[in-house]
Design a protein around this motif. Structure first.
Motif, PDB file in Angstrom:
ATOM      1  N   ASN A 232       0.853  -1.189   0.000  1.00  0.00           N
ATOM      2  CA  ASN A 232       0.000   0.000   0.000  1.00  0.00           C
ATOM      3  C   ASN A 232       0.886   1.235   0.000  1.00  0.00           C
ATOM      4  OD1 ASN A 232      -2.333  -1.431  -0.022  1.00  0.00           O
ATOM      5  ND2 ASN A 232      -2.961  -0.958   2.074  1.00  0.00           N
ATOM      6  N   GLU A 233       0.795   2.018  -1.057  1.00  0.00           N
ATOM      7  CA  GLU A 233       1.663   3.179  -1.210  1.00  0.00           C
ATOM      8  C   GLU A 233       1.378   4.235  -0.144  1.00  0.00           C
ATOM      9  OE1 GLU A 233       0.932   4.503  -5.157  1.00  0.00           O
ATOM     10  OE2 GLU A 233       2.145   2.926  -6.087  1.00  0.00           O
ATOM     11  N   GLY A 234       2.452   4.846   0.338  1.00  0.00           N
ATOM     12  CA  GLY A 234       2.336   5.925   1.304  1.00  0.00           C
ATOM     13  C   GLY A 234       2.185   7.268   0.610  1.00  0.00           C
ATOM     14  N   PRO A 235       2.117   8.340   1.372  1.00  0.00           N
ATOM     15  CA  PRO A 235       1.901   9.680   0.787  1.00  0.00           C
ATOM     16  C   PRO A 235       3.086  10.186  -0.045  1.00  0.00           C
ATOM     17  CG  PRO A 235       2.277   9.826   3.154  1.00  0.00           C
ATOM     18  CD  PRO A 235       2.108   8.375   2.836  1.00  0.00           C
ATOM     19  N   ILE A 236       4.233   9.509   0.004  1.00  0.00           N
ATOM     20  CA  ILE A 236       5.370   9.919  -0.816  1.00  0.00           C
ATOM     21  C   ILE A 236       5.089   9.700  -2.300  1.00  0.00           C
ATOM     22  CG2 ILE A 236       6.570   7.694  -0.810  1.00  0.00           C
ATOM     23  CD1 ILE A 236       8.272  11.082  -0.341  1.00  0.00           C
ATOM     24  N   PHE A 237       4.093   8.869  -2.618  1.00  0.00           N
ATOM     25  CA  PHE A 237       3.791   8.543  -4.011  1.00  0.00           C
ATOM     26  C   PHE A 237       2.863   9.601  -4.613  1.00  0.00           C
ATOM     27  CE2 PHE A 237       5.423   4.598  -2.455  1.00  0.00           C
ATOM     28  CZ  PHE A 237       6.049   4.018  -3.551  1.00  0.00           C
ATOM     29  N   ALA A 238       3.432  10.765  -4.841  1.00  0.00           N
ATOM     30  CA  ALA A 238       2.735  11.869  -5.496  1.00  0.00           C
ATOM     31  C   ALA A 238       3.777  12.675  -6.253  1.00  0.00           C
ATOM     32  CB  ALA A 238       2.004  12.736  -4.477  1.00  0.00           C
ATOM     33  N   SER A 239       3.330  13.453  -7.217  1.00  0.00           N
ATOM     34  CA  SER A 239       4.287  14.237  -8.009  1.00  0.00           C
ATOM     35  C   SER A 239       4.825  15.435  -7.239  1.00  0.00           C
ATOM     36  CB  SER A 239       3.618  14.716  -9.307  1.00  0.00           C
ATOM     37  OG  SER A 239       3.439  13.653 -10.199  1.00  0.00           O
TER      38      SER A 239
ATOM     39  N   PRO B 227       6.158   8.667  -9.021  1.00  0.00           N
ATOM     40  CA  PRO B 227       5.679   9.348 -10.236  1.00  0.00           C
ATOM     41  C   PRO B 227       6.735  10.281 -10.805  1.00  0.00           C
ATOM     42  CG  PRO B 227       4.081   9.528  -8.433  1.00  0.00           C
ATOM     43  CD  PRO B 227       5.337   8.991  -7.845  1.00  0.00           C
ATOM     44  N   LYS B 228       6.618  10.580 -12.078  1.00  0.00           N
ATOM     45  CA  LYS B 228       7.469  11.567 -12.730  1.00  0.00           C
ATOM     46  C   LYS B 228       6.582  12.641 -13.338  1.00  0.00           C
ATOM     47  CE  LYS B 228      11.306   8.436 -13.747  1.00  0.00           C
ATOM     48  NZ  LYS B 228      12.170   7.868 -14.797  1.00  0.00           N
ATOM     49  N   PRO B 229       6.867  13.917 -13.068  1.00  0.00           N
ATOM     50  CA  PRO B 229       7.942  14.405 -12.207  1.00  0.00           C
ATOM     51  C   PRO B 229       7.670  14.137 -10.732  1.00  0.00           C
ATOM     52  CG  PRO B 229       6.519  16.216 -12.845  1.00  0.00           C
ATOM     53  CD  PRO B 229       6.039  15.013 -13.608  1.00  0.00           C
ATOM     54  N   PHE B 230       8.751  14.120  -9.947  1.00  0.00           N
ATOM     55  CA  PHE B 230       8.652  13.981  -8.499  1.00  0.00           C
ATOM     56  C   PHE B 230       9.402  15.146  -7.875  1.00  0.00           C
ATOM     57  CE2 PHE B 230      10.636  12.366  -4.513  1.00  0.00           C
ATOM     58  CZ  PHE B 230       9.476  12.300  -3.756  1.00  0.00           C
ATOM     59  N   PHE B 231       8.680  15.977  -7.147  1.00  0.00           N
ATOM     60  CA  PHE B 231       9.244  17.202  -6.580  1.00  0.00           C
ATOM     61  C   PHE B 231       8.883  17.265  -5.111  1.00  0.00           C
ATOM     62  CE2 PHE B 231       9.003  22.102  -6.468  1.00  0.00           C
ATOM     63  CZ  PHE B 231      10.350  22.210  -6.175  1.00  0.00           C
ATOM     64  N   LEU B 232       9.898  17.225  -4.251  1.00  0.00           N
ATOM     65  CA  LEU B 232       9.669  17.279  -2.814  1.00  0.00           C
ATOM     66  C   LEU B 232      10.088  18.649  -2.290  1.00  0.00           C
ATOM     67  CD1 LEU B 232      10.024  14.609  -0.167  1.00  0.00           C
ATOM     68  CD2 LEU B 232      11.251  16.740   0.239  1.00  0.00           C
ATOM     69  N   LEU B 233       9.155  19.299  -1.624  1.00  0.00           N
ATOM     70  CA  LEU B 233       9.415  20.579  -0.966  1.00  0.00           C
ATOM     71  C   LEU B 233       9.251  20.374   0.533  1.00  0.00           C
ATOM     72  CD1 LEU B 233       7.597  23.080  -3.321  1.00  0.00           C
ATOM     73  CD2 LEU B 233       9.898  23.414  -2.448  1.00  0.00           C
ATOM     74  N   ALA B 234      10.336  20.551   1.255  1.00  0.00           N
ATOM     75  CA  ALA B 234      10.291  20.397   2.706  1.00  0.00           C
ATOM     76  C   ALA B 234      10.343  21.763   3.360  1.00  0.00           C
ATOM     77  CB  ALA B 234      11.462  19.539   3.180  1.00  0.00           C
ATOM     78  N   THR B 235       9.633  21.913   4.458  1.00  0.00           N
ATOM     79  CA  THR B 235       9.705  23.147   5.232  1.00  0.00           C
ATOM     80  C   THR B 235      10.278  22.836   6.602  1.00  0.00           C
ATOM     81  OG1 THR B 235       7.505  23.002   6.278  1.00  0.00           O
ATOM     82  CG2 THR B 235       7.617  23.959   4.065  1.00  0.00           C
ATOM     83  N   GLN B 236      10.951  23.818   7.160  1.00  0.00           N
ATOM     84  CA  GLN B 236      11.434  23.661   8.530  1.00  0.00           C
ATOM     85  C   GLN B 236      11.504  25.011   9.209  1.00  0.00           C
ATOM     86  OE1 GLN B 236      15.377  21.953   8.620  1.00  0.00           O
ATOM     87  NE2 GLN B 236      16.378  23.909   8.289  1.00  0.00           N
ATOM     88  N   ASN B 237      11.341  24.975  10.528  1.00  0.00           N
ATOM     89  CA  ASN B 237      11.550  26.158  11.338  1.00  0.00           C
ATOM     90  C   ASN B 237      13.031  26.210  11.702  1.00  0.00           C
ATOM     91  OD1 ASN B 237       8.782  26.688  11.301  1.00  0.00           O
ATOM     92  ND2 ASN B 237       8.423  25.389  13.088  1.00  0.00           N
ATOM     93  N   PRO B 238      13.547  27.387  12.020  1.00  0.00           N
ATOM     94  CA  PRO B 238      14.970  27.469  12.379  1.00  0.00           C
ATOM     95  C   PRO B 238      15.322  26.474  13.476  1.00  0.00           C
ATOM     96  CG  PRO B 238      14.052  29.660  12.128  1.00  0.00           C
ATOM     97  CD  PRO B 238      12.899  28.699  12.030  1.00  0.00           C
TER      98      PRO B 238
END
Length: 331
Positions: free
Chosen positions: A103-110, A147-158
């Motif tokens: 069962n694919e997790g949420p990482i399986f998105a463009s 999937p292609k394209p696969f673009f991960l945008l991560a956010t972080q606090n200082p």
């Protein structure tokens, strides 16, 4: 791809900015760097204090690009399987045969938003490494393509805020750009207050699709870069390494320098920025503009630098000055 196809693709980039601008006020440099990362085929880390619209920016980008989008809220109790997926035992009611199904997790998105990535422990942070670098996930010995394209945008606090886990260097190096978001100007903040406290809501229409983005990513690699600029990037990256650097700042304050991946990232980002501006040749201005977001997470400084409140951005400034001076002396 014909010349007409290329022209049609490039004509979609200004409307993309306009659609995102319906929701995001100001932050033009941040938006440019996010789009550069997308077109260059890499991933981006956004850092800023809470309330600076990091998550909203990613959501708006998802709406404007019409890409399958998933958000992962990182928390201290998040497990790797919560991101990647897991196998479950299923039974065929007709035959009674049982088998495991992945069962694919949420990482399986463009387009994936890893929200507050530094709120989760290193074990879970590391679960993203293979996905970011290889474009697939391995579970129980089986590879599952993303999937292609696969673009991960991560956010972080200082990271100096409580309850955070600094990302390790190996993880940071997988991010093409490390983008810092500052406070808006007075006029921009006034516009935000006006736009977000009324009843009107901006509607963002999709401008680019997945196939458009794949074609643009291929087009980026066809943008030209002169041999002189290629040599400049090579010398700039090599100058970040304290053991061999001739730059005084690095000799005194450097602890660890950037690897070859930094040079690859800077060249691809310069080409992507040129394409965003409708050019098919990267310039020194492209390289200078993107040097900080490419290098700030790949250049580590020592305790002396920390004691004097010096940052990797200061190191990049000194590197650009020193390497430029060296270049000027060349015939």
């Amino acid at each position: 791809m014909t010349e007409l196809d290329v022209k049609n693709l490039l004509q979609k980039l200004p409307p993309l900015r306009e659609e995102i601008g319906k929701v995001i006020v100001g932050q033009q440099q941040v938006l440019d760097e996010v789009l550069v990362a997308l077109l260059a085929g890499g991933h981006a880390l956004l850092e800023g204090v809470p309330g600076l619209a990091k998550t909203l920016l990613v959501r708006t980008l998802a709406s404007a690009t019409d890409l399958p989008f998933r958000r992962i809220q990182f928390t201290p109790d998040l497990m790797p399987t919560d991101i990647l997926g897991t196998e479950v035992l299923e039974e065929d009611h007709g035959t009674g045969h049982r088998s495991f199904k992945f069962n694919e997790g949420p990482i399986f998105a463009s387009l994936v938003l890893a929200d507050e990535i530094n709120r989760t422990p290193p074990k879970t942070q590391a679960a993203l490494l293979e996905a970011m670098q290889e474009g697939h996930v391995t579970y129980a010995g089986q590879e599952h393509a993303l999937p292609k394209p696969f673009f991960l945008l991560a956010t972080q606090n200082p990271i100096e805020q409580s309850g955070t886990y600094p990302l390790p260097e190996a993880q940071l190096d997988r991010f093409l750009l490390y983008i810092r978001i500052g406070y808006p100007s007075e006029q921009e903040e006034l516009a935000v207050l006006n736009d977000t406290t009324g009843s009107a809501r901006a509607e963002v229409r999709p401008v680019l699709g997945g196939e458009d983005i794949r074609q643009l990513q291929q087009l980026v690699r066809q943008v030209s870069l002169s041999p002189d600029l290629l040599d400049f990037v090579n010398r700039l990256v090599r100058a970040t390494r304290p053991a061999t650097s001739t730059v005084k700042f690095i000799q005194e304050y450097g602890r660890w320098g950037a690897g070859p991946r930094a040079g690859q990232a800077l060249i691809l980002c310069a080409k992507a920025r040129a394409l965003l501006q409708g050019r098919f040749a990267a310039t020194m201005d492209d390289i200078r503009t993107l040097a900080a977001p490419v290098l700030r997470h790949r250049v580590l400084l020592n305790f002396n630098a920390e004691a004097e409140n010096l940052t990797p951005d200061h190191a990049v400034e000194e590197l650009l000055k020193a390497v430029s001076m060296t270049a000027a002396k060349l015939p």
